[in-house]
Design a protein around this motif. Sequence first.
Motif, mmCIF file in Angstrom:
data_model
loop_
_atom_site.group_PDB
_atom_site.id
_atom_site.type_symbol
_atom_site.label_atom_id
_atom_site.label_comp_id
_atom_site.label_asym_id
_atom_site.label_seq_id
_atom_site.Cartn_x
_atom_site.Cartn_y
_atom_site.Cartn_z
ATOM 1 N N TYR A 1 -9.702 -4.510 4.032
ATOM 2 C CA TYR A 1 -10.417 -5.691 3.916
ATOM 3 C C TYR A 1 -9.280 -6.416 2.981
ATOM 4 C CZ TYR A 1 -13.470 -7.770 0.431
ATOM 5 O OH TYR A 1 -14.092 -8.990 -0.358
ATOM 6 N N CYS A 2 -8.428 -5.412 2.340
ATOM 7 C CA CYS A 2 -7.576 -6.624 1.312
ATOM 8 C C CYS A 2 -6.609 -7.347 1.904
ATOM 9 C CB CYS A 2 -6.547 -5.847 -0.071
ATOM 10 S SG CYS A 2 -5.499 -7.148 -0.703
ATOM 11 N N TYR B 1 1.011 -0.965 0.263
ATOM 12 C CA TYR B 1 -0.133 -0.113 -0.381
ATOM 13 C C TYR B 1 0.979 1.707 0.146
ATOM 14 C CZ TYR B 1 -3.339 -3.578 1.140
ATOM 15 O OH TYR B 1 -3.582 -5.046 1.555
ATOM 16 N N ILE C 1 -6.004 -1.964 -9.588
ATOM 17 C CA ILE C 1 -4.745 -1.997 -10.229
ATOM 18 C C ILE C 1 -4.416 -3.862 -10.915
ATOM 19 C CG2 ILE C 1 -3.473 -1.256 -8.243
ATOM 20 C CD1 ILE C 1 -3.043 -3.116 -6.489
ATOM 21 N N LEU D 1 5.835 -3.596 -8.059
ATOM 22 C CA LEU D 1 6.167 -5.022 -8.509
ATOM 23 C C LEU D 1 7.020 -6.293 -7.534
ATOM 24 C CD1 LEU D 1 4.684 -4.874 -11.321
ATOM 25 C CD2 LEU D 1 3.554 -4.977 -9.744
ATOM 26 N N HIS E 1 -9.922 -8.486 -6.110
ATOM 27 C CA HIS E 1 -11.380 -8.634 -4.528
ATOM 28 C C HIS E 1 -11.903 -7.069 -5.938
ATOM 29 C CE1 HIS E 1 -9.829 -5.484 -2.582
ATOM 30 N NE2 HIS E 1 -8.425 -6.181 -3.000
ATOM 31 N N GLY E 2 -12.610 -7.064 -5.165
ATOM 32 C CA GLY E 2 -13.425 -6.064 -5.222
ATOM 33 C C GLY E 2 -13.216 -4.565 -4.166
ATOM 34 N N MET F 1 -15.070 3.904 -1.143
ATOM 35 C CA MET F 1 -14.019 4.493 -0.370
ATOM 36 C C MET F 1 -12.302 4.908 -0.361
ATOM 37 S SD MET F 1 -13.671 2.769 2.906
ATOM 38 C CE MET F 1 -15.257 2.205 3.674
#
Length: 535
Positions: free
Chosen positions: A24-25, A12, A266, A231, A292-293, A302
Motif C-alpha cells: 500500500y505505502c 521496511y 512510525i 532514519l 498515511h493510514g 493487517m
Amino acid sequence: MKKNFYITTPIYYPSAHPHLGHAYCTTLTDIIARNKRMRGADVFFLTGLDEHGEKIQKNAEAKGVSPQEFVDEVAVTFKELWNKLRISNNDFIRTTEKRHLSTVQDIFSKFVKDEDVYLSAYKGWYCVHEESYWTETQLGPDHTCPECGRPVEEKKEEAYFFSCKKYLDDLLKLYEENPKIIVPVGRKTEMINNFIKPGLNDLCITRTSFSWGVPIKEKEGHVIYVWLDALTNYISALGYGKKDHSLFDKFWGEDSEIVHIIGADITRFHTIYWPMFLKALNLREPDEVFVHGLLMMKDGKMSKSKGNVVYVEPLIERYGVDAVRYFLGREIVFGQDGEFTPEGFVERINGDLANDFGNLLNRTLGMIGKYFDGVIPSRNEADFTDLDRDLLEKGRVAARSYEVLFDDLKVTESLAKAMELADEANKYIQERAPWALAKDESKKNELANVMNILASILFEVGMLLSPALVEKSEGLFDQLGLDKEDRTYEKAVSLSSLEGTKTQKGEPLFPRLDVVKETEAIKEMMAGPKEKAAA
Ligand code: ME8
C-alpha cells in the motif's frame, strides 16, 4: 511545483514476506512519483530495507541462519514484489550496505564531537516486537506495549542518548512555521499531546544487549539503536558526507521538495527525532512528512504478527497489476485508515474500471469504428453546441484540480477526479446521442465533433489515471492509435484534436468480474496457507 522532487517510503523490516500493507505505502508513493515525473519534475524515489535490530537477529536465530543470510533472502522477496507492482524507485537502500553503514558511523561520531549525545544507563519498558522503549505512563494495561499490545520487559543497560532537550525549541518552531511538517494535521496534535507535553525524554541511540547493528567507533560493544540507523537512510542513499555528494546536493538542497511517506505507526520517529537529528547535522528538514493510514482487516491492523495478512502476488496474478494499484490508490482515502474486503475490491474494479472507464473506451472506439471507419474525425468549432464546449471545459478544469490535489498528496481524490471526468463523458454520450445524429445526414459535422471530443477526453482520462494504471493506460493509448511520442501529459491535457488518428479497438481492458465467484476467490486467497500463497 519545484523542479527537483525527492520522495521516500519507510524502509521496511525484512522480518518476513511483504504483505498488502507494505505494498500500500510503496504503491501510493509510486503513484505520486510517477505523477510528478509525468508533469516534468526531476524525481528521485527511494525505498529500501531496515535490516538491523534485535527482532531480525532473533528471527535469524530461530531459522538457524546468520542475520545477513536471513535479510538477504527476505530482501529478494521485497525486490521481486516491487518489480511485479511496477514500482519505479530510483534506488533501493539496505542498511547493511557499506555506503549506509559508514554514514551512520560518521554521523554518530559528529554527534559525540558536538556533544549531542552522552553516555548513560537506560532503564525502561521495552517492546522487542516494536523495538521501542516506552515510559511507564505510555504503557497499555498490564504493562503491555501501547503499539502492539504485547507484554513489555524492563531493561537496564549502558547506552548513549541523544539530547532531545537541546533541540526541542527548534522542533516547536518548525511545527509552527511549517504546517506541512506533519500531514494530516491531526497527527501533529497527537505528537504534541502524547509525546511532547508529557515531557520529551532523551532518545536512546545505542544498545549493548544485541550485536546485529552498526557498531560505533567510540566504544566497544555498542551498536546503533535502530532509529538513528534507519532514519539516516534518507540521506545516506543520496551520498551525504561522501566524496560524490551530487545527488545529495540536488535532492536535499533548497531547490528540492522533500517528502517522506510513512504509516501512522512510525510518526513519532519521523516528526520528532528526525528533524532533531537533521538540526544537529545542520541540514534542512523535509518539506512534508505525510502520514498515511493503516490497512485494516475485520480483526484489526493487517500485520504479520496478527496472522491476518493479505499477500499481494496472488491478487496481481489473478487481476493484473493495475487493478491492485488502482484499488490501493482509490479505495482507501490516503491519510485515513481503510479496510480491505474482497467485496470492496471486486466492486471497485467493476464500478470504476469495467463500467465507467471501460464503457467510455468501448463505446467511443466502437462508434468511431462504426461511423468513421476507425479514424478520428476532425472537429469544427462553428458547429459546437453548449454540451460540446461544456465537456471540453470540464476536461480543462479537471486537469487543473487534479494537479492541485496531487500536489497536496490527495491521491485518492485525484484519481476520483479523473474518474469523474470519465463519468461526465459517459453522460455526454447519453445527452448527445450520437446514434441519433448518425441517422441525420445534416448532423454529420456534429457527430464528428462528438467523436473527436470524446477521443480527446478519453486520452486525458487515460493520462490522468496513468500513474496508477501503468499498463492499461498504454493499452488505451494503443487502442486510440497514438504514436509513442505523442503520449505526453501536455498533449493529453491540452485536449487538442486527434483528427486523422487511426484507432484500433481491442479487447476490453477491464473485463467485468463475476462478483460471487471473485469474492470467493479472494476469500480463498486470504484463508489459504499463507506461506504457500506468498511463494
Ligand atoms: O516500521 N497498512 O518497518 P515496518 C498500511 N523499519 N501500511 C502498513 C501496514 C498496514 N497494515 N503495515 C505496514 C518499520 N505498513 C521501520 C521503518 S523508516 C526509517 C523505518 C507500512 O516493516 C506503513 O507504511 O514495520 C508502515 O509505516 C510501514 O509499513 C512500517 O514498516
